[in-house]
Design a protein around this motif. Structure first.
Motif, PDB file in Angstrom:
ATOM      1  N   ALA A  46      49.790  29.948  34.318  1.00 27.85           N
ATOM      2  CA  ALA A  46      49.040  28.779  34.781  1.00 27.85           C
ATOM      3  C   ALA A  46      49.836  27.478  34.604  1.00 27.85           C
ATOM      4  O   ALA A  46      50.732  27.387  33.780  1.00 27.85           O
ATOM      5  CB  ALA A  46      47.718  28.668  34.035  1.00 27.85           C
ATOM      6  N   VAL A  60      45.651  26.196  36.896  1.00 30.79           N
ATOM      7  CA  VAL A  60      45.533  27.115  38.019  1.00 30.79           C
ATOM      8  C   VAL A  60      46.750  28.030  38.068  1.00 30.79           C
ATOM      9  O   VAL A  60      47.774  27.763  37.443  1.00 30.79           O
ATOM     10  CB  VAL A  60      45.377  26.356  39.360  1.00 30.79           C
ATOM     11  CG1 VAL A  60      44.140  25.474  39.346  1.00 30.79           C
ATOM     12  CG2 VAL A  60      46.621  25.537  39.672  1.00 30.79           C
ATOM     13  N   VAL A  86      43.769  26.712  46.474  1.00 28.90           N
ATOM     14  CA  VAL A  86      44.003  26.725  45.032  1.00 28.90           C
ATOM     15  C   VAL A  86      43.531  28.069  44.479  1.00 28.90           C
ATOM     16  O   VAL A  86      42.355  28.420  44.622  1.00 28.90           O
ATOM     17  CB  VAL A  86      43.232  25.575  44.332  1.00 28.90           C
ATOM     18  CG1 VAL A  86      43.492  25.596  42.835  1.00 28.90           C
ATOM     19  CG2 VAL A  86      43.591  24.235  44.948  1.00 28.90           C
ATOM     20  N   THR A  87      44.449  28.811  43.856  1.00 32.06           N
ATOM     21  CA  THR A  87      44.072  30.063  43.200  1.00 32.06           C
ATOM     22  C   THR A  87      43.856  29.760  41.725  1.00 32.06           C
ATOM     23  O   THR A  87      44.799  29.403  41.009  1.00 32.06           O
ATOM     24  CB  THR A  87      45.158  31.142  43.367  1.00 32.06           C
ATOM     25  OG1 THR A  87      45.408  31.323  44.763  1.00 32.06           O
ATOM     26  CG2 THR A  87      44.716  32.459  42.742  1.00 32.06           C
ATOM     27  N   ARG A  88      42.612  29.859  41.308  1.00 32.37           N
ATOM     28  CA  ARG A  88      42.272  29.581  39.918  1.00 32.37           C
ATOM     29  C   ARG A  88      42.725  30.746  39.037  1.00 32.37           C
ATOM     30  O   ARG A  88      43.065  31.823  39.527  1.00 32.37           O
ATOM     31  CB  ARG A  88      40.768  29.356  39.804  1.00 32.37           C
ATOM     32  CG  ARG A  88      40.337  28.088  40.520  1.00 32.37           C
ATOM     33  CD  ARG A  88      38.860  27.839  40.305  1.00 32.37           C
ATOM     34  NE  ARG A  88      38.562  26.434  40.430  1.00 32.37           N
ATOM     35  CZ  ARG A  88      37.719  25.943  41.327  1.00 32.37           C
ATOM     36  NH1 ARG A  88      37.108  26.721  42.184  1.00 32.37           N
ATOM     37  NH2 ARG A  88      37.492  24.640  41.361  1.00 32.37           N
ATOM     38  N   GLU A  89      42.712  30.502  37.721  1.00 29.73           N
ATOM     39  CA  GLU A  89      43.186  31.534  36.789  1.00 29.73           C
ATOM     40  C   GLU A  89      42.411  32.842  36.927  1.00 29.73           C
ATOM     41  O   GLU A  89      42.974  33.915  36.766  1.00 29.73           O
ATOM     42  CB  GLU A  89      43.107  31.016  35.350  1.00 29.73           C
ATOM     43  CG  GLU A  89      44.188  30.005  35.036  1.00 29.73           C
ATOM     44  CD  GLU A  89      44.231  29.664  33.567  1.00 29.73           C
ATOM     45  OE1 GLU A  89      45.106  30.224  32.878  1.00 29.73           O
ATOM     46  OE2 GLU A  89      43.402  28.854  33.130  1.00 29.73           O
TER      47      GLU A  89
END
Length: 139
Positions: free
Chosen positions: A4, A21, A53-56
């Protein structure tokens, strides 16, 4: 999963996102780029388009931006957007109004350079309209 990094998305109206992210895909003026932790430092202008946006947790957030600037470092990405609206909040009439404004800018341009820039913006907004139309029909 990718390591991240800190991502902030700011528009004149509000701070839309400030979180760690995994990845961000950005519609930059010179072409789309994907930001991951460890990216080389750079700055870029942003064209109208959709940031992914690819979140965690792996969930993807999609945000329409109408231009701005991106500043990347190995541990962070900051986007200062002229305008930013989550795709789920975007309405067809908003994009249609943006396209109308851009069409007027093309018609009112006093120089070839201003006309070219206004036409680029209009073309990009039409691309966004097409993408958002496809997103809407996918639900």
């Amino acid at each position: 999963m990718a390591e991240a990094f800190k991502f902030e998305l700011v528009s004149p109206e509000r701070l839309l996102m400030s979180e760690d992210v995994a990845q961000v895909v950005v519609p930059a003026s010179e072409g789309q780029f994907t930001m991951l932790r460890g990216h080389s430092p750079f700055m870029s202008t942003i064209r109208p388009g959709v940031i992914e946006v690819t979140r965690e947790a792996g969930k993807i957030a999609r945000i329409f931006v109408r231009g701005g600037f991106a500043e990347a470092s190995p541990t962070s990405l900051t986007i200062l957007a002229e305008r930013a609206i989550p795709v789920e909040e975007l309405r067809a009439d908003v994009i249609a109004r943006e396209i109308q404004d851009a069409s007027e800018d093309v018609a009112d341009a006093q120089t070839d350079e201003k006309r070219r820039l206004a036409q680029e913006k209009l073309d990009q907004l039409r691309e966004v309209q097409a993408v958002l139309g496809n997103v809407g029909s996918a639900h």
